[in-house]
Design a protein around this motif. Sequence first.
Motif, PDB file in Angstrom:
ATOM      1  N   GLU A 186       0.734  -1.168  -0.012  1.00  0.00           N
ATOM      2  CA  GLU A 186      -0.163   0.071   0.117  1.00  0.00           C
ATOM      3  C   GLU A 186       0.780   1.272  -0.115  1.00  0.00           C
ATOM      4  O   GLU A 186       1.942   1.115   0.904  1.00  0.00           O
ATOM      5  CB  GLU A 186      -0.735  -0.090   1.188  1.00  0.00           C
ATOM      6  CG  GLU A 186      -1.697  -1.099   1.352  1.00  0.00           C
ATOM      7  CD  GLU A 186      -2.633  -1.464   2.632  1.00  0.00           C
ATOM      8  OE1 GLU A 186      -3.601  -1.379   2.629  1.00  0.00           O
ATOM      9  OE2 GLU A 186      -1.651  -1.670   3.744  1.00  0.00           O
ATOM     10  N   TRP A 187       0.783   2.081  -0.922  1.00  0.00           N
ATOM     11  CA  TRP A 187       1.447   3.388  -1.220  1.00  0.00           C
ATOM     12  C   TRP A 187       1.004   4.336  -1.590  1.00  0.00           C
ATOM     13  O   TRP A 187      -0.218   4.391  -2.138  1.00  0.00           O
ATOM     14  CB  TRP A 187       2.827   2.868  -1.960  1.00  0.00           C
ATOM     15  CG  TRP A 187       2.549   2.654  -3.330  1.00  0.00           C
ATOM     16  CD1 TRP A 187       2.938   3.577  -4.281  1.00  0.00           C
ATOM     17  CD2 TRP A 187       1.970   1.699  -4.160  1.00  0.00           C
ATOM     18  NE1 TRP A 187       2.444   3.067  -5.498  1.00  0.00           N
ATOM     19  CE2 TRP A 187       1.907   2.039  -5.470  1.00  0.00           C
ATOM     20  CE3 TRP A 187       1.454   0.246  -3.729  1.00  0.00           C
ATOM     21  CZ2 TRP A 187       1.375   0.826  -6.466  1.00  0.00           C
ATOM     22  CZ3 TRP A 187       1.033  -0.524  -4.558  1.00  0.00           C
ATOM     23  CH2 TRP A 187       0.869  -0.236  -5.984  1.00  0.00           C
ATOM     24  N   ASP A 188       1.822   5.576  -1.432  1.00  0.00           N
ATOM     25  CA  ASP A 188       1.505   6.880  -2.294  1.00  0.00           C
ATOM     26  C   ASP A 188       3.070   7.307  -2.750  1.00  0.00           C
ATOM     27  O   ASP A 188       4.039   6.724  -2.563  1.00  0.00           O
ATOM     28  CB  ASP A 188       0.751   7.798  -1.672  1.00  0.00           C
ATOM     29  CG  ASP A 188       1.307   8.198  -0.192  1.00  0.00           C
ATOM     30  OD1 ASP A 188       2.472   8.146  -0.025  1.00  0.00           O
ATOM     31  OD2 ASP A 188       0.485   8.618   0.629  1.00  0.00           O
ATOM     32  N   ALA A 189       2.969   8.788  -3.032  1.00  0.00           N
ATOM     33  CA  ALA A 189       4.287   9.087  -3.423  1.00  0.00           C
ATOM     34  C   ALA A 189       5.287   9.344  -2.505  1.00  0.00           C
ATOM     35  O   ALA A 189       6.689   9.273  -2.700  1.00  0.00           O
ATOM     36  CB  ALA A 189       4.195  10.513  -3.970  1.00  0.00           C
ATOM     37  N   ALA A 190       4.823   9.172  -1.066  1.00  0.00           N
ATOM     38  CA  ALA A 190       5.850   9.683  -0.065  1.00  0.00           C
ATOM     39  C   ALA A 190       6.213   8.232   0.549  1.00  0.00           C
ATOM     40  O   ALA A 190       7.168   8.073   1.278  1.00  0.00           O
ATOM     41  CB  ALA A 190       5.239  10.358   0.946  1.00  0.00           C
ATOM     42  N   VAL A 191       5.396   7.060   1.035  1.00  0.00           N
ATOM     43  CA  VAL A 191       5.635   5.968   1.569  1.00  0.00           C
ATOM     44  C   VAL A 191       4.780   4.693   1.123  1.00  0.00           C
ATOM     45  O   VAL A 191       4.028   4.904   0.340  1.00  0.00           O
ATOM     46  CB  VAL A 191       5.192   6.243   3.088  1.00  0.00           C
ATOM     47  CG1 VAL A 191       3.699   6.409   3.171  1.00  0.00           C
ATOM     48  CG2 VAL A 191       5.501   5.196   4.041  1.00  0.00           C
ATOM     49  N   LEU A 192       5.632   3.606   1.160  1.00  0.00           N
ATOM     50  CA  LEU A 192       5.242   2.216   0.961  1.00  0.00           C
ATOM     51  C   LEU A 192       5.140   1.450   2.125  1.00  0.00           C
ATOM     52  O   LEU A 192       6.095   1.499   2.994  1.00  0.00           O
ATOM     53  CB  LEU A 192       6.304   1.576   0.023  1.00  0.00           C
ATOM     54  CG  LEU A 192       6.267   0.124  -0.360  1.00  0.00           C
ATOM     55  CD1 LEU A 192       4.962  -0.101  -1.203  1.00  0.00           C
ATOM     56  CD2 LEU A 192       7.185  -0.368  -0.904  1.00  0.00           C
TER      57      LEU A 192
END
Length: 269
Positions: A186-192
């Motif tokens: 699960e992720w976005d541009a800042a953290v996975l």
Amino acid sequence: MQPTDPLSSLDIAAAEGVGPTGHGASLDALLRASVAIASGADPAAATAHFTPWLAAQVAADADAGRFALWGESTVIDEHSGTAVVGRPLFDLLHELAGVRAVWPVGNAGLLHVYGYLFSEEKTPFGYKRERWMGGGVAAALDLPSEHFSPWTVHGTETLLQRVTDAALPRLGAEPGHAGPAASVDEWDAAVLARTRVVVAADGSAALVYGVRWPDSGAPMRLVTIFPVEAASAEWLRALGSGPPRLRYNVAVAGREPGAALRHTRFAVR
């Protein structure tokens, strides 16, 4: 009248001779320390009296740089809403490790490994220490039942070293390779954020969770590992069915606990 010292006022026997050599004696000493701390005793005095191995192990981990292999976590449990580790013990652990922390967010290795041993907060899944004392995580990883007992002798290996060595490699494994039965990213541009579920041949299962920052190039850091009672196919599918978010008390700078993420990828073997 002088104030009562909780360490002496509780009916607690002296800890001389109660060390990391016998299962019953060591468990008894750990529980006595835990009760004393929960009753208001100074954690430094209680742990030095009952569990002198704690400071030595934390110091060895700090010298080896092992806490850098772990992310951060809040001590506020997402299910109960209460602190599973009290502020005095939180402060002591970070002082022993030489790790800076601001309550209630601290190093996940310190809190989930050592802190949970002394937690008297009973969650919906039982006491936090049971993941190490009950043998569930060890069984899922095909290790001896007492592998994660803090007094188990493995040469000079600390408890955190044994947990890290067993859990961290699982975060890099894909389903169908090296044992994981399910994988959720699960992720976005800042953290996975990554979840791996490992199932042993006897059906014992454990969930491993970690995070990394894609733009930093840094490797995955552990956050937690705990036993799963019944990793059925239905349960595994449900694991990846919810909206992507931060989980398992992980703390990420600038994000609220449980904050939403944008993307998810799920696989089950």
